[in-house]
Design a protein around this motif. Structure first.
Motif, short mmCIF file in Angstrom:
data_model
loop_
_atom_site.label_atom_id
_atom_site.label_comp_id
_atom_site.label_asym_id
_atom_site.label_seq_id
_atom_site.Cartn_x
_atom_site.Cartn_y
_atom_site.Cartn_z
N GLU A 141 40.20 36.83 37.40
CA GLU A 141 41.07 37.99 37.61
C GLU A 141 40.53 38.92 38.69
O GLU A 141 41.29 39.44 39.50
CB GLU A 141 41.26 38.76 36.29
CG GLU A 141 42.22 39.93 36.40
CD GLU A 141 43.64 39.52 36.80
OE1 GLU A 141 44.39 40.42 37.25
OE2 GLU A 141 44.03 38.35 36.68
N ARG A 178 41.39 37.37 41.99
CA ARG A 178 42.83 37.49 42.26
C ARG A 178 43.16 38.88 42.78
O ARG A 178 43.88 39.04 43.76
CB ARG A 178 43.64 37.20 40.99
CG ARG A 178 45.16 37.19 41.23
CD ARG A 178 45.94 37.09 39.93
NE ARG A 178 45.89 38.30 39.14
CZ ARG A 178 46.57 39.42 39.41
NH1 ARG A 178 47.35 39.49 40.48
NH2 ARG A 178 46.48 40.47 38.63
N ARG A 179 42.59 39.90 42.16
CA ARG A 179 42.87 41.28 42.55
C ARG A 179 42.25 41.63 43.91
O ARG A 179 42.70 42.56 44.57
CB ARG A 179 42.40 42.24 41.47
CG ARG A 179 43.26 42.14 40.22
CD ARG A 179 42.69 42.97 39.08
NE ARG A 179 43.46 42.78 37.87
CZ ARG A 179 44.44 43.60 37.46
NH1 ARG A 179 44.78 44.64 38.19
NH2 ARG A 179 45.06 43.36 36.33
N ASP A 211 42.19 39.38 46.26
CA ASP A 211 42.82 38.39 47.14
C ASP A 211 41.78 37.42 47.69
O ASP A 211 41.70 37.16 48.89
CB ASP A 211 43.58 39.08 48.28
CG ASP A 211 44.54 38.13 48.98
OD1 ASP A 211 44.99 37.16 48.32
OD2 ASP A 211 44.80 38.32 50.18
#
Length: 167
Positions: A117, A120-121, A123
């Motif tokens: 996560e 993902r945050r 990028d």
């Protein structure tokens, strides 16, 4: 696969040989690796500046293989709650504010699943390194809970401090 920039985030409280394994492993896969040492006066057992200095001594600077490792203390008072969107936004803002390069990170490394996560945050890609901790079977929690039993899993400068202050 080689990445341009990589990130490792952790408390490293205290840094142990499992952390060193992950930093060395990740640095071999990045042109530049940044290690954020999260520091919070409310939670720290070993002072954040000590932890950053130890990791800098052990891993920082230009390595013999030409891949630089930058170790930075990131002081904050943020809690950890993976279900709190506002808190996530504050963490990402904090990490972006401390990021020393124009772009990246391109990959985030951790032995914990939260890396998926976090990456993902940011990028970025994520890589879970030795999740079972089979290469160096230790965690900082185990060291904090019984430091004398785990001195052999600490690098010399960390071991000396732990022996002087905890054992």
């Amino acid at each position: 696969m080689r990445f341009q920039t990589g990130l490792i985030v952790g408390r490293f409280d205290p840094p142990h040989l499992g952390h060193s394994f992950m930093i060395d492993w990740a640095s071999q896969r990045c042109e530049r690796l940044v290690v954020f040492v999260n520091s919070s006066a409310e939670r720290d057992v070993a002072p954040g500046d000590h932890r950053a200095a130890w990791l800098g001594e052990l891993h920082g600077g230009d390595r013999s293989d030409g891949r630089p490792v930058i170790v930075l203390e990131v002081r904050h008072s943020l809690a950890t709650d993976f279900d709190d969107e506002e808190l996530w936004a504050r963490w990402i803002e904090l990490f972006r504010a401390h990021w020393p390069h124009d772009e990246g990170p391109h990959v985030v490394f951790s032995s914990d699943e939260y890396v998926v996560e976090l990456a993902r945050r940011l990028d970025a890609d994520h890589v879970v390194v030795d999740a079972d901790r089979s290469t160096v079977p230790i965690s900082a929690t185990e060291v904090r809970n019984d430091p004398a039993a785990h001195l052999h899993r600490l690098a010399p400068p960390v071991r000396a401090w732990v022996e002087s202050n905890w054992v």
